[in-house]
Design an enzyme around this catalytic site. Sequence first.
Site, PDB file in Angstrom:
ATOM      1  N   SER A  46      33.066  33.877  32.958  1.00  0.00           N
ATOM      2  CA  SER A  46      32.601  35.277  32.856  1.00  0.00           C
ATOM      3  C   SER A  46      32.093  35.708  31.881  1.00  0.00           C
ATOM      4  O   SER A  46      32.847  35.285  30.689  1.00  0.00           O
ATOM      5  CB  SER A  46      33.830  36.279  33.553  1.00  0.00           C
ATOM      6  OG  SER A  46      33.126  37.638  33.550  1.00  0.00           O
ATOM      7  N   LYS A 100      37.880  33.667  39.955  1.00  0.00           N
ATOM      8  CA  LYS A 100      36.654  34.318  39.676  1.00  0.00           C
ATOM      9  C   LYS A 100      35.844  35.117  40.675  1.00  0.00           C
ATOM     10  O   LYS A 100      35.458  36.172  40.345  1.00  0.00           O
ATOM     11  CB  LYS A 100      35.704  33.027  39.049  1.00  0.00           C
ATOM     12  CG  LYS A 100      34.267  33.691  38.846  1.00  0.00           C
ATOM     13  CD  LYS A 100      34.349  34.771  37.524  1.00  0.00           C
ATOM     14  CE  LYS A 100      33.065  35.153  37.019  1.00  0.00           C
ATOM     15  NZ  LYS A 100      31.921  35.381  37.596  1.00  0.00           N
ATOM     16  N   HIS A 137      37.761  38.328  40.484  1.00  0.00           N
ATOM     17  CA  HIS A 137      37.177  39.092  39.302  1.00  0.00           C
ATOM     18  C   HIS A 137      35.936  39.621  39.576  1.00  0.00           C
ATOM     19  O   HIS A 137      35.798  40.910  39.267  1.00  0.00           O
ATOM     20  CB  HIS A 137      36.992  38.084  38.215  1.00  0.00           C
ATOM     21  CG  HIS A 137      36.094  38.521  37.068  1.00  0.00           C
ATOM     22  ND1 HIS A 137      34.798  38.724  37.130  1.00  0.00           N
ATOM     23  CD2 HIS A 137      36.321  38.862  35.956  1.00  0.00           C
ATOM     24  CE1 HIS A 137      34.428  39.213  36.011  1.00  0.00           C
ATOM     25  NE2 HIS A 137      35.473  39.163  34.908  1.00  0.00           N
ATOM     26  N   ASN A 138      34.874  38.949  40.160  1.00  0.00           N
ATOM     27  CA  ASN A 138      33.533  39.888  40.804  1.00  0.00           C
ATOM     28  C   ASN A 138      33.988  40.836  41.647  1.00  0.00           C
ATOM     29  O   ASN A 138      33.233  41.814  41.573  1.00  0.00           O
ATOM     30  CB  ASN A 138      32.753  38.671  41.306  1.00  0.00           C
ATOM     31  CG  ASN A 138      32.120  37.868  39.948  1.00  0.00           C
ATOM     32  OD1 ASN A 138      32.755  37.748  39.231  1.00  0.00           O
ATOM     33  ND2 ASN A 138      31.015  37.298  40.378  1.00  0.00           N
ATOM     34  N   GLU A 171      34.904  43.702  39.491  1.00  0.00           N
ATOM     35  CA  GLU A 171      33.687  43.950  38.905  1.00  0.00           C
ATOM     36  C   GLU A 171      32.792  45.050  39.848  1.00  0.00           C
ATOM     37  O   GLU A 171      32.494  46.139  39.152  1.00  0.00           O
ATOM     38  CB  GLU A 171      32.924  42.749  38.444  1.00  0.00           C
ATOM     39  CG  GLU A 171      31.723  42.910  37.944  1.00  0.00           C
ATOM     40  CD  GLU A 171      30.916  41.637  37.696  1.00  0.00           C
ATOM     41  OE1 GLU A 171      31.446  40.846  37.097  1.00  0.00           O
ATOM     42  OE2 GLU A 171      29.762  41.192  38.408  1.00  0.00           O
TER      43      GLU A 171
END
Length: 627
Positions: free
Chosen positions: A297, A352, A355-356, A359
């Site tokens: 990222s 990840k 994480h997105n 986000e």
Amino acid sequence: MKSNKIIYVMGVSGVGKSTIGELLSQKLGIPYFDGDYYHSKANVDKMTAAIPLNDDDRQAWLETLNNLAKEQLKTNSCIIVCSALKQKYRVILNAGIDEPIHWVYLKGSYEQIKQRIEARDDHYMSSKLLASQFEILEEPKDCIAIDITLSPTEIVEKLKKQLTEKTEFGLFGLGVMGKSLARNLAQKGFSISVFNRHVAGIEENVAVNFKNEFEELSDSLAFDDLQSFVNSMERPRKIMLMVNAGKITDAVIGDLLPYLSEGDILIDGGNSNYRDTKERADYLKLKYIYFVGAGVSGGEEGALKGPSIMPGGELAAYKKVQPYLEAIAAKDKNDLPCCTYIGEEGSGHFVKMVHNGIEYVEMQLLGEIYSVLTAMGNNPDEIAAILESYKLTANSYLLEITEAIFRKKEGNDWLVNKIMDKAGNKGTGNWTTITTAELGIPSTLIASALFARYTSFYKEERIEAHSNFGSNIQPDLDIKAILDAYQFARIINHYQGFKLISEAGKAHNWNLNLSELARIWTNGCIIKSDLMVDLVEVLKESDNILTHSKIVELVKTLKPSANKVVSECVLAELPITSLSEALQFLNSYATANSSANIIQAQRDFFGAHTYQRIDDASGKFHHTNWK
Ligand code: 6PG
């Protein structure tokens, strides 16, 4: 940065291995060992009597040479000369060696070598054995093959060139992220090979042009030919793939496979689906190739200056790429790399993906604040000033870039006013929403942010609906209340994100450390923020941040503002899907006695699905005849 290496010089007897080994040793300044001197007496006797050695005879000898290599590698590189005619012999010689291994194959014809042997009378190797050696010879696929018609000096020159020009790391795919990561690696002093495909008229000489553009790449090797790219690297090769997720990743792996060797490591740095990563790792394991699925990222700038890296896969493989990933990663406030081993296959890309998801929500919340502040009559410059003031208490990378976005002008107007309000996506928010639903975990904010993007895509329908249902009511709110509601929703967002990771960790038997995850998200990545820094400590004490006393107090303080902002926006008919969902979620989560008893009664009524009773501690399921 260079590690010790082992150079095995192989070929049939009489090919000139010892001569080359000795000369190469002088040329490279590293010791050399002649495998012939490590044979047992029984083996020597057999060979002298012109009896070919069998696999059993060779086993202990090969193990001795393998141990010799490992011993030498503790302190230096070295050259070991031995016939190693079969692939399985080479597997024994390679066993347990993590450092780069080079195979030099001295190649000559039967006639040529026969003549050489017959000219020697001091050697116990009889030319009669030569035919049997050629019979069992399995030429190595991955090696530096040298034609023995060249003179020894020429051979050694050639070898020196090839051996010393090997790079330690490869970067496949020179898109925006690939280029930035390649420069980052080169800036850290690693010798790298870079590759970009050749597509006539579209992608030509991409790698070479890229190398020529940046000073730090002057020692790098650039390719658009796959085989040369792969051969340019030390073994085990470490190749980071920076290509589009999905079918392209599979195609690239398929193209690379014929050139890879056992023990090589592929690192997928794209936003791949974690399930695909697991499948790819399982498939490649059958071919003895390691696969590290690494979430990366930070966008273009992060990739260049230091991204946050979330690698998953076999620990042994990760250990070999760890020095590279840690060196290029962003550093946290204690100067530790924002890169940590996440867990087994798929876990890096899973993390990840979440994480997105986080986000998406962080972005959506800022979008909603923009709607509210605009409805209150603020222009983009004024909104930028308000966001700037929020930095004191709620700073984050996304807040900073959003402030900058509002300040950007094109001519007399703000650029943001000219951007079409249809939000795209590349799939990770979608996967997070599907995954959380499959796991039975209510990550409602991620779903709300994803669906807000989908709703935005109905541009034409929205215009029509606005003429039927739209309104222009100005909300009556103060800036501080909006900040508090924003912070409130962000806490719920982070609660849900970490909850999803924690539950998935249990479901998949990944041993995840949530505080460590928060730590690698404190720098380099898109969701880095002051809140994330606080969560590193909070998550050390509890996996559920909503039980931590500091967070409980904060949520209690912020909630009245969230109530006020959401209510006022509902009355003003403003779309604040994630802000309101944060509040609704907490209201549901904080309801000790919910309405789910009615759902259970309804299910039992029409489908005899049964229900549990609060006056029956056994947990038994009951059914009622409702009519
Ligand atoms: C990052 C980003 C990055 C990227 C996504 C975009 O951490 O650097 O998450 O991976 O922005 O490719 O995702 P969407 O196109 O789905 O918004």
